[in-house]
Design an enzyme around this catalytic site. Structure first.
Site, PDB file in Angstrom:
ATOM      1  CE  LYS A 116      -4.169  -2.285   0.646  1.00  0.00           C
ATOM      2  NZ  LYS A 116      -3.625  -3.583   0.742  1.00  0.00           N
TER       3      LYS A 116
HETATM    4  C1  LIG Z   1      -4.323  -4.772   0.346  1.00  0.00           C
HETATM    5  C2  LIG Z   1      -3.516  -6.086   0.271  1.00  0.00           C
HETATM    6  C3  LIG Z   1      -3.826  -7.152  -0.794  1.00  0.00           C
HETATM    7  C4  LIG Z   1      -4.942  -6.873  -1.735  1.00  0.00           C
HETATM    8  O1  LIG Z   1      -4.722  -5.788  -2.770  1.00  0.00           O
HETATM    9  P1  LIG Z   1      -6.159  -5.306  -3.615  1.00  0.00           P
HETATM   10  O2  LIG Z   1      -5.395  -4.037  -4.348  1.00  0.00           O
HETATM   11  O3  LIG Z   1      -6.804  -4.823  -2.497  1.00  0.00           O
HETATM   12  O4  LIG Z   1      -6.546  -6.518  -4.347  1.00  0.00           O
HETATM   13  C5  LIG Z   1      -2.974  -8.131  -0.885  1.00  0.00           C
HETATM   14  N1  LIG Z   1      -1.986  -8.213   0.126  1.00  0.00           N
HETATM   15  C6  LIG Z   1      -1.602  -7.402   0.976  1.00  0.00           C
HETATM   16  C7  LIG Z   1      -0.703  -7.547   2.002  1.00  0.00           C
HETATM   17  C8  LIG Z   1      -2.351  -6.265   1.068  1.00  0.00           C
HETATM   18  O5  LIG Z   1      -2.105  -5.276   1.969  1.00  0.00           O
END
Ligand SMILES: *Cc1c(COP(=O)(O)O)cnc(C)c1O
Length: 502
Positions: A116
Site C-alpha cells: 500500500k
Molecule cells: C491490500 C493487500 C492485498 C490486496 O490488494 P487489493 O489491491 O486490495 O486487491 C494483498 N496483500 C496485502 C499484503 C495487502 O495489504
C-alpha cells in the site's frame, strides 16, 4: 499532449479533470472515476525509461494520466514520495528470483512494510496539489476503511500533512497484532484511529455511506471541510500502482531476464481488486503482460466470479491468515466491468444496485468470456497457505508472508492446470514480519500462547535471516494512543463528533 478526462462508471456523461477526480475520491452518484481513454506506451517509450530512476519512471507514466498536472508538479510529487528515507531500497520496488523464469516483485520496502505504501506515499502529494490547483481552500478529511495495511499506510502518508485530517476504521478482530500495533501507536496531530465491531466490509460500507450522505456533506461544507478517500476507489491510489508493472517490465528486460516484447504473466494476491486492476491497465497501455492470475484466500468470491460470471457475496465470511484479503466486496471490479462492457454505465448501475440490494449480480456471457480470456482465478485456504510458506522456504530459501503465499500457491495450480511456462511475476505484497505468528507457525516454529509480537520478530529473524524493518522495530516502545471501539452503526456519529460538527 492529449488531455485525459475522467468519467464515472455510473454516469458516463460526467467529465472531470484528474485533479477533481483525486480530490473527490468518488463520484457523487457513487461511481468510480476512470480515464476516458487509456494512454498508450510504445516499446520505444518503455526502452527510454531504462536509465531512469523509479521516481522518473513514475513521473513519465503519470504525465499520461494526470494531464492537468504540470511537469513540475509531477516531479515534486514523485521526488517527495519515492525517496530513500521512506523506502529501504533505492530501487523502491525490488525484484527477487524465486525459480527459473519466476520473479517476486517485492512491493513492501516502504515505511509500513506492505504494498500500500507504493501508492499511499504519493497520494497525499497528489491530493494536496490537486486541492491547491482547484483553489478549493478547504480542509480535506480522509476517511479510510482498512483490512489492515491500507490504514497504516494512509496514516503514515497523511500524518501532519497541512490541510488534511485522517480517520481510519479497522475491523476489531480482523487485523494481525502487528497491524493493530502499527495503527494504535500512530503519531501525528491530524490522525484518528478507531476499531469497528464488524468485518472489513462493514467498515467499507460505513465509510461509503458517510461519504455519499448529503446531510453529512453539507455539515462538512459549512465547516469548511470536504471528504476524500485514500481507499483504492480513489484514482490517485490506482495510478501509482500501474507504475511498478511498467517499471518492473523495463528492469527485467534491461537485466536480460526477458526481451522487450516477451510476454510476462502477472500473479496478484487480491482483495479489493486494485493491484491486479493496475496490472490490467499496464497491459492495456501496451506493456506485454500475458495472463492476469487473480489469487484469493478462502473468501473466494472473485475465483467464483471469474469462473461462473456470478458475483455473490451471500456467503460466510472467514477471518484468515491473510487478513488484507478478507473481503467480499471487491470495489475495483466495477472499473474493470465498466471497461469490459464498453463503458455501459446503465449496465453497471444495474449490477451494482443489485449487489447493494441482493448481494448478487450476474454478468453477460460476453463479459464472462472476456474475463476468462484475460484472467485466471484461483484460491488457497489457510492450510495450503502454510504449506506453501514452508515449501518455498525449504526449496528456495525465500521467506514470504501469508498473502504472497496465496499467490504462489495459485500460480502453481495455474501452471499445473495449463502447462503455461510463460515467465511470471508474482506480486509480493507484505513483509513476512507483519505476519510473524502465521509465518513462524508455517515454518514449524509456532510461538507459545502469549508470546509478544517482538519475541516473534526476533524468532523470525533467526529463522529467515532477513533484516527486521526499522519501522517495525521502532514501534516497540511507542505508547498506544487509540483504544476506542464502536459499533458499525455509530461510525457517522463518531466522524461528526471528531470533526466537531454534531
Ligand atoms: C491490500 C493487500 C492485498 C490486496 O490488494 P487489493 O489491491 O486490495 O486487491 C494483498 N496483500 C496485502 C499484503 C495487502 O495489504
Amino acid at each position: 499532449m492529449v488531455t485525459v478526462l475522467y468519467k464515472s462508471t455510473r454516469n458516463s456523461s460526467i467529465r472531470v479533470e484528474s485533479a477533481a477526480a483525486i480530490a473527490q475520491g468518488i463520484s457523487d452518484e457513487g461511481g468510480l472515476f476512470v480515464p476516458e481513454s487509456i494512454p498508450a506506451l510504445t516499446m520505444e517509450e518503455l526502452k527510454s525509461l531504462a536509465d531512469k530512476t523509479y521516481a522518473q519512471r513514475a513521473a513519465y507514466v503519470f504525465s499520461k494520466y494526470l494531464t492537468d498536472f504540470t511537469e513540475a508538479e509531477l516531479r515534486y510529487c514523485t521526488e517527495s514520495a519515492y525517496t530513500e528515507t521512506a523506502f529501504d531500497t533505492e530501487n523502491i520496488a525490488e525484484i527477487a528470483h524465486l525459480f527459473d523464469g519466476t520473479y517476486m516483485l517485492e512491493l513492501w520496502h516502504g515505511p509500513t512494510c506492505a504494498f500500500k505504501d507504493m501508492a499511499l506515499q504519493i497520494l497525499p502529494y497528489f491530493l494536496t496539489t490537486a486541492v491547491k490547483k482547484l483553489h478549493m481552500d478547504k480542509k480535506v478529511v480522509i476517511l479510510v476503511a482498512t483490512s489492515g495495511d491500507t490504514g497504516k499506510a494512509a496514516l503514515e502518508g497523511f500524518k501532519d500533512v497541512p490541510g488534511t485530517q485522517i480517520m481510519v476504521f479497522y475491523p476489531v478482530e480482523g487485523v494481525s497484532d502487528m497491524q493493530k500495533r502499527q495503527m494504535v501507536t500512530q503519531e501525528g496531530d491530524n490522525v484518528t484511529v478507531c476499531a469497528v465491531k464488524g468485518n472489513f466490509d462493514d467498515c467499507q460500507s460505513g465509510v461509503k455511506q458517510i461519504f455519499t450522505d448529503h446531510a453529512v456533506q453539507q455539515k462538512l461544507e459549512s465547516g469548511g471541510m470536504t471528504f476524500s478517500s485514500a481507499n483504492s476507489i480513489n484514482w490517485g491510489r490506482l495510478v501509482p500502482q500501474i507504475v511498478y508493472y511498467v517499471s518492473t517490465y523495463v528492469s527485467l528486460a534491461e537485466s536480460g531476464e526477458i526481451a522487450y516484447g516477451d510476454l510476462l504473466n502477472v500473479v496478484v494476491p487480491t482483495g479489493n481488486f486494485g493491484n491486479i486492476l493496475a496490472a490490467y491497465y499496464a497491459k492495456c497501455m501496451g506493456v506485454p503482460i500475458g495472463k492476469l492470475i487473480c489469487a484469493s484466500n478462502i473468501n473466494k468470491v472473485l475465483t467464483d466470479f471469474i469462473r461462473t460470471g456470478v458475483y455473490d457475496r451471500n456467503r460466510d465470511f472467514y477471518a484468515t491468515s491473510s487478513p488484507s484479503m478478507d473481503i467480499l466486496i471487491s470495489s475495483n471490479l466495477e472499473r474493470l466491468l465498466y471497461l469490459l462492457t464498453g463503458e455501459d454505465d446503465a449496465q453497471i448501475r444495474n449490477w451494482f444496485t443489485s449487489l447493494a440490494e441482493t448481494g448478487r449480480y450476474e454478468v453477460t456471457d460476453h463479459v464472462k468470456q472476456k474475463m476468462a480470456e484475460l484472467f485466471y482465478g484461483g484460491y488457497c485456504d489457510d492450510a495450503a497457505t502454510k504449506a506453501t510458506i514452508c515449501e518455498i522456504y525449504e526449496k528456495y530459501g525465500y521467506t514470504c508472508d501469508t498473502h504472497t503465499a496465496v499467490a504462489v500457491h495459485v500460480y502453481e495450480a495455474y501452471r499445473q492446470e495449463t502447462g503455461d511456462t510463460t515467465k511470471t511475476l508474482i506480486a509480493s505484497t507484505a513483509s513476512p514480519y507483519k505476519f510473524s505468528a502465521s509465518v513462524l507457525e508455517a515454518l514449524g516454529q509456532a510461538p507459545a500462547d502469549g508470546t509478544d509480537e517482538y519475541d516473534m520478530v526476533e524468532q523470525l529473524h533467526k529463522v529467515s535471516g532477513m533484516e527486521v524493518p526499522a519501522s517495525l522495530a521502532a514501534l516497540r516502545t511507542k505508547p498506544r494512543r487509540f483504544t476506542e471501539s464502536i459499533n458499525k452503526t455509530e461510525m457517522q456519529q463518531f466522524v461528526l463528533q471528531k470533526l466537531h460538527l454534531n
